[in-house]
Scaffold this motif. Sequence first.
Motif, mmCIF file in Angstrom:
data_model
loop_
_atom_site.group_PDB
_atom_site.id
_atom_site.type_symbol
_atom_site.label_atom_id
_atom_site.label_comp_id
_atom_site.label_asym_id
_atom_site.label_seq_id
_atom_site.Cartn_x
_atom_site.Cartn_y
_atom_site.Cartn_z
ATOM 1 N N GLY A 128 45.819 46.918 35.744
ATOM 2 C CA GLY A 128 46.170 45.522 36.527
ATOM 3 C C GLY A 128 47.378 45.429 37.151
ATOM 4 O O GLY A 128 48.133 46.604 37.466
ATOM 5 N N SER A 129 47.749 44.337 37.531
ATOM 6 C CA SER A 129 49.119 44.147 38.351
ATOM 7 C C SER A 129 49.739 42.925 37.809
ATOM 8 O O SER A 129 49.029 41.965 37.283
ATOM 9 C CB SER A 129 48.567 43.760 40.007
ATOM 10 O OG SER A 129 48.084 44.942 40.437
ATOM 11 N N LYS A 176 53.329 40.415 39.107
ATOM 12 C CA LYS A 176 54.511 40.187 40.153
ATOM 13 C C LYS A 176 55.696 39.525 39.541
ATOM 14 O O LYS A 176 55.588 38.377 39.094
ATOM 15 C CB LYS A 176 54.185 39.669 41.346
ATOM 16 C CG LYS A 176 55.144 39.684 42.381
ATOM 17 C CD LYS A 176 54.643 38.965 43.858
ATOM 18 C CE LYS A 176 55.880 39.075 44.709
ATOM 19 N NZ LYS A 176 55.090 38.315 46.276
ATOM 20 N N ARG A 196 53.886 52.738 42.747
ATOM 21 C CA ARG A 196 52.810 51.851 41.960
ATOM 22 C C ARG A 196 53.944 50.477 42.089
ATOM 23 O O ARG A 196 53.395 49.339 42.028
ATOM 24 C CB ARG A 196 52.813 52.263 40.605
ATOM 25 C CG ARG A 196 52.192 53.463 40.225
ATOM 26 C CD ARG A 196 51.516 53.490 38.896
ATOM 27 N NE ARG A 196 52.839 53.994 37.904
ATOM 28 C CZ ARG A 196 52.891 53.024 36.834
ATOM 29 N NH1 ARG A 196 52.317 51.949 36.547
ATOM 30 N NH2 ARG A 196 54.142 53.370 36.348
ATOM 31 N N PHE A 197 55.137 50.601 42.123
ATOM 32 C CA PHE A 197 55.951 49.333 42.124
ATOM 33 C C PHE A 197 56.772 49.204 43.349
ATOM 34 O O PHE A 197 57.045 50.186 44.020
ATOM 35 C CB PHE A 197 57.069 49.424 41.079
ATOM 36 C CG PHE A 197 56.730 49.405 39.454
ATOM 37 C CD1 PHE A 197 55.166 49.564 39.194
ATOM 38 C CD2 PHE A 197 57.553 49.372 38.409
ATOM 39 C CE1 PHE A 197 54.880 49.543 37.837
ATOM 40 C CE2 PHE A 197 57.016 49.571 37.196
ATOM 41 C CZ PHE A 197 55.677 49.506 36.871
ATOM 42 N N THR A 198 56.782 48.107 43.697
ATOM 43 C CA THR A 198 57.514 47.421 45.030
ATOM 44 C C THR A 198 58.610 46.383 44.748
ATOM 45 O O THR A 198 58.089 45.400 44.306
ATOM 46 C CB THR A 198 56.547 47.222 46.097
ATOM 47 O OG1 THR A 198 55.581 48.199 46.236
ATOM 48 C CG2 THR A 198 57.340 46.859 47.507
ATOM 49 N N GLN A 209 56.891 44.077 42.423
ATOM 50 C CA GLN A 209 55.341 43.907 42.444
ATOM 51 C C GLN A 209 54.840 45.099 41.571
ATOM 52 O O GLN A 209 55.437 46.230 42.003
ATOM 53 C CB GLN A 209 54.862 43.841 43.884
ATOM 54 C CG GLN A 209 53.319 43.966 43.697
ATOM 55 C CD GLN A 209 52.536 42.843 43.213
ATOM 56 O OE1 GLN A 209 52.887 41.513 43.567
ATOM 57 N NE2 GLN A 209 51.470 43.084 42.616
ATOM 58 N N MET A 210 54.244 45.247 40.637
ATOM 59 C CA MET A 210 53.753 46.210 39.777
ATOM 60 C C MET A 210 52.229 46.334 39.916
ATOM 61 O O MET A 210 51.607 45.338 39.269
ATOM 62 C CB MET A 210 54.211 45.953 38.487
ATOM 63 C CG MET A 210 55.811 45.791 38.065
ATOM 64 S SD MET A 210 56.409 45.379 36.659
ATOM 65 C CE MET A 210 55.318 44.233 36.099
ATOM 66 N N ASN A 211 51.737 47.370 40.355
ATOM 67 C CA ASN A 211 50.468 47.728 40.444
ATOM 68 C C ASN A 211 50.017 49.144 39.697
ATOM 69 O O ASN A 211 50.750 49.705 39.188
ATOM 70 C CB ASN A 211 49.996 48.155 41.908
ATOM 71 C CG ASN A 211 50.262 46.886 42.739
ATOM 72 O OD1 ASN A 211 50.194 45.667 42.380
ATOM 73 N ND2 ASN A 211 50.632 47.309 44.042
ATOM 74 N N THR A 212 48.865 48.874 39.127
ATOM 75 C CA THR A 212 48.082 50.094 38.394
ATOM 76 C C THR A 212 48.996 50.365 37.396
ATOM 77 O O THR A 212 49.511 51.396 36.777
ATOM 78 C CB THR A 212 48.127 51.480 39.287
ATOM 79 O OG1 THR A 212 47.821 51.088 40.650
ATOM 80 C CG2 THR A 212 47.193 52.269 38.789
ATOM 81 N N LEU A 213 49.203 49.116 36.569
ATOM 82 C CA LEU A 213 49.854 49.060 35.239
ATOM 83 C C LEU A 213 49.350 49.917 34.239
ATOM 84 O O LEU A 213 48.150 50.141 34.070
ATOM 85 C CB LEU A 213 50.249 47.867 34.786
ATOM 86 C CG LEU A 213 51.273 46.917 35.569
ATOM 87 C CD1 LEU A 213 50.963 45.385 35.341
ATOM 88 C CD2 LEU A 213 52.297 47.454 35.223
ATOM 89 N N ASP A 224 53.997 51.241 30.432
ATOM 90 C CA ASP A 224 54.978 50.117 31.257
ATOM 91 C C ASP A 224 55.056 49.025 30.339
ATOM 92 O O ASP A 224 56.316 48.396 30.874
ATOM 93 C CB ASP A 224 54.023 49.945 32.521
ATOM 94 C CG ASP A 224 53.936 50.856 33.619
ATOM 95 O OD1 ASP A 224 52.810 51.095 34.287
ATOM 96 O OD2 ASP A 224 54.922 51.644 33.718
#
Length: 121
Positions: free
Chosen positions: A16-17, A19, A64-66, A79-83, A87
């Motif tokens: 999941g993601s 922000k 994965r993170f922006t 923004q954190m994706n593919t957690l 993490d």
Amino acid sequence: QVQLVESGGGSVQAGGSLKLSCVASEYIARVAWFRQAPGKEREGVASILVRGGRMEYHSSMKGRFTISQDSAKKTVYLQMNTLKPEDTAMYYCAAGWGSSTSLRPRDYDVWGQGTQVTVSS
């Protein structure tokens, strides 16, 4: 003194993601996100220079993170994706006045209260 307020943490499943947001009470030169899991040292996640937008990432989170910013709102986002379950940690926003990015906690003078991120498998 500058104050930082984080928000956006929560519980998600792996993949999941989320922000995160960090709102500053006044202008600061650089902002970074750190995280700390129970029993582990605080580690730098990403850093950004407010002027110029230069960014730096921890190698294991790059891609994965922006980190991004909205200068008008004095807000920095993560923004954190593919957690992943690893993490899971308390995430902190930190601010400082240096002229370069940094992922070292000692380079930051002001810290937020933290926001919890929990990733379940």
